[in-house]
Design a protein around this motif. Sequence first.
Motif, PDB file in Angstrom:
ATOM      1  N   TYR A 121       0.841  -1.204   0.000  1.00 54.03           N
ATOM      2  CA  TYR A 121       0.000   0.000   0.000  1.00 54.03           C
ATOM      3  C   TYR A 121       0.876   1.253   0.000  1.00 54.03           C
ATOM      4  N   TRP A 125       0.692   3.401  -3.484  1.00 53.14           N
ATOM      5  CA  TRP A 125      -0.222   4.538  -3.476  1.00 53.14           C
ATOM      6  C   TRP A 125       0.410   5.765  -2.839  1.00 53.14           C
ATOM      7  N   PHE A 129      -3.595   8.947  -0.536  1.00 53.42           N
ATOM      8  CA  PHE A 129      -4.525   7.824  -0.637  1.00 53.42           C
ATOM      9  C   PHE A 129      -4.343   6.849   0.514  1.00 53.42           C
ATOM     10  N   ASN A 130      -3.135   6.735   1.054  1.00 54.50           N
ATOM     11  CA  ASN A 130      -2.949   5.881   2.227  1.00 54.50           C
ATOM     12  C   ASN A 130      -3.697   6.437   3.434  1.00 54.50           C
ATOM     13  N   ALA A 132      -6.512   8.123   3.108  1.00 54.64           N
ATOM     14  CA  ALA A 132      -7.904   7.804   2.766  1.00 54.64           C
ATOM     15  C   ALA A 132      -8.219   6.348   3.101  1.00 54.64           C
ATOM     16  N   LEU A 133      -7.280   5.461   2.805  1.00 55.47           N
ATOM     17  CA  LEU A 133      -7.472   4.054   3.123  1.00 55.47           C
ATOM     18  C   LEU A 133      -7.516   3.845   4.637  1.00 55.47           C
ATOM     19  N   ARG A 194     -12.306   9.434  -4.554  1.00 58.12           N
ATOM     20  CA  ARG A 194     -11.188   8.648  -4.026  1.00 58.12           C
ATOM     21  C   ARG A 194     -11.476   8.177  -2.593  1.00 58.12           C
ATOM     22  N   ARG A 195     -12.243   8.946  -1.853  1.00 55.14           N
ATOM     23  CA  ARG A 195     -12.665   8.487  -0.516  1.00 55.14           C
ATOM     24  C   ARG A 195     -13.507   7.220  -0.639  1.00 55.14           C
ATOM     25  N   ALA A 198     -11.398   4.218  -1.676  1.00 57.89           N
ATOM     26  CA  ALA A 198     -10.634   3.692  -0.544  1.00 57.89           C
ATOM     27  C   ALA A 198     -11.500   2.777   0.318  1.00 57.89           C
TER      28      ALA A 198
END
Length: 297
Positions: A121, A125, A129-130, A132-133, A194-195, A198
């Motif tokens: 991850y 990314w 984005f990490n 968001a994840l 993107r949220r 994720a």
Amino acid sequence: MSTTAMNTIAMNTPPIVPRSDLDFGLDETIPRFWFDNNPFRTRLLDGLQLAFPDGERYFISSVRYFRERVKDPVLAQEIKDFTRQEGQHGMAHTTFNNVLKQQGMPVDEMLAVQKTILDGYTRRWSPDFNVALTAAFEHMTSLMAEAFFGRKMIMEGADPRMQALLAWHAIEEMEHKSVVFNVMKSVTSIGYFRRCAAMIIAVRKSNRLLFKNSDRMLKADGFSWPARKWMMLKNLNWMYGPKGVFSSYNTKIAAYFRPGFHPTDIPVMQSYPIWLAEYQRSESPHKACQALLAQAV
């Protein structure tokens, strides 16, 4: 913001209180199948909790990347408290992972697989984005308290020490449920789509890892492939039936996809103050858990 909205946020966002040096009694005396002598349910939750230490470290590192960009002093303090809580969770679950090792579970091998996934991850990314994840995973874990402790039928027959461990973890997840989301919204470029992406990834990855871990441990227990599949079939209703532990929070997972969603939209479990009051009185996670379960429907 209206007074009503502000009051709702206050009620749905309890203070973040890091608690340390808790003794759950996690040792070799815990039964091999501690969940009502049910191998499948035991290893399902073992598979869930096994992933926490490395997962917590991933969450902490994802948020720390943005720590210097956070200018709001309240959020900056919440990041510190979030980090302390997650660090304590990792240590407690590592203690139980050592118990699993003593039972002959392939803990090191499973953790190596998970670390490879988490490192992937980070490598694949962006930092945005990490986060968001991480926010998606945090939303899922914040729902654990009500899923596992809102009804007596779910944790009935489980070893009290494991009940206390999981209740404490779930309580603190509710307390810091907004921190990563607020970091994501305030200092990253993550938008609605993107949220949502994720969250889709988080649900898929967590479910896959959960069942893979539990199946591998059941295999190490000596259960054949047909026996393991039969166990899963027998427990489908417990997991995904109308009153199942996982299906009970489907609507709250789905709420994350609402464009204006914020974690404070979802109130903490109604009996959260019961756990908190008993813990403040006795400083015992065991007594606090029993008080919580006594209020379950």
